[in-house]
Design an enzyme around this catalytic site. Structure first.
Site, PDB file in Angstrom:
ATOM      1  N   GLU A   1     -51.040 -39.601 -13.911  1.00 30.27           N
ATOM      2  CA  GLU A   1     -51.826 -39.397 -12.685  1.00 30.27           C
ATOM      3  C   GLU A   1     -53.264 -39.874 -12.859  1.00 30.27           C
ATOM      4  OE1 GLU A   1     -50.205 -38.812 -10.170  1.00 30.27           O
ATOM      5  OE2 GLU A   1     -48.362 -37.974 -11.002  1.00 30.27           O
TER       6      GLU A   1
ATOM      7  N   HIS B   1     -53.269 -43.597 -12.418  1.00 30.14           N
ATOM      8  CA  HIS B   1     -53.248 -44.017 -11.010  1.00 30.14           C
ATOM      9  C   HIS B   1     -54.669 -44.100 -10.462  1.00 30.14           C
ATOM     10  CE1 HIS B   1     -49.168 -44.477  -9.726  1.00 30.14           C
ATOM     11  NE2 HIS B   1     -48.797 -43.235  -9.988  1.00 30.14           N
TER      12      HIS B   1
END
Length: 243
Positions: free
Chosen positions: A122, A125
């Site tokens: 995450e 990202h």
């Protein structure tokens, strides 16, 4: 000649839409705009999904996230993360440096290293600016389809609605979803490198995805935004071998 003009219009529109799939394509929104969107979505999620009252889960997420952010050279005070109470094995990242992990995911990622595979993904990202890329891809596809619809309408083309619907499906399955899958695999690569830099065993990413493969039923890969677990495991094995 008329049919050739119509085909030229369609092919030109498809080519323009295909540009959103380029890894180095331009973004149509600023970093500030995307961050604002992310913060609005974060606030909405906080209102709709209860925060987990499992202190052990939150403490583990705190410990792992801070360690990864330090390894990434990020100032952890500019980030927020939270465990939400939901049985879904899911996690998400939002522009504006927000990370959410569902309690169902905490159960599957049962060790710090496995959780680092999730959180590192995450963080990757957000560092790779995938939020802006996805927003831009969606905007570009909507603009392209609107231009095509207007062009077909100006020529009074029969079956205009059917053509637009078919091309819309083509964009969704042929451009936007594969584009998302490429982002996912890039986040895996960057996230595993971050795990390694933070001192976590990258092989935990394999054990985590093997658990996910057993825990979830999947749609055919071409209909999803994420790679199928087997595809992902093969990719991760190759990434680890190159470390």
């Amino acid at each position: 000649m008329r049919s050739m003009t119509i085909r030229s219009t369609i092919f030109a529109s498809i080519a323009a839409l295909g540009l959103v799939a380029c890894d180095d394509g331009p973004t149509l929104v600023s970093e500030q705009q995307v961050a604002q969107m992310g913060l609005q979505e974060w606030n909405a999620i906080q209102q709709q999904v209860p925060v987990s009252n499992n202190a052990a889960y939150q403490n583990r997420l705190d410990r792992v996230t801070r360690r990864l952010l330090d390894a990434a050279g990020e100032n952890s005070s500019r980030w927020r993360w939270q465990v939400f109470q939901s049985p879904e094995p899911n996690a998400f990242a939002l522009p504006g440096n927000r990370i959410g992990v569902f309690s169902g995911m905490m159960q599957i990622a049962s060790t710090d290293a496995e959780l680092a595979a999730v959180v590192g993904h995450e963080i990757a990202h957000l560092q790779a600016n995938h939020g802006a890329e996805r927003v831009s891809a969606q905007m570009a596809s909507e603009i392209g389809l609107s231009v095509l619809d207007a062009a077909l309408g100006a020529r009074e083309v029969a079956g205009r609605e059917q053509i637009g619907s078919a091309l819309g499906m083509g964009v969704q399955y042929g451009v936007l979803l594969p584009y998302s899958r490429r982002n996912e695999l890039e986040a895996d690569r960057l996230g595993i490198a971050l795990m390694d830099a933070a001192g976590y065993d990258p092989r935990a990413a394999l054990t985590f995805w093997e658990k996910m493969s057993r825990a979830s039923s999947r749609s055919p890969e071409f209909l999803t935004t994420h790679p199928a677990p087997n595809t992902r495991i093969q990719q991760i094995e190759a990434i680890i071998a190159d470390l």
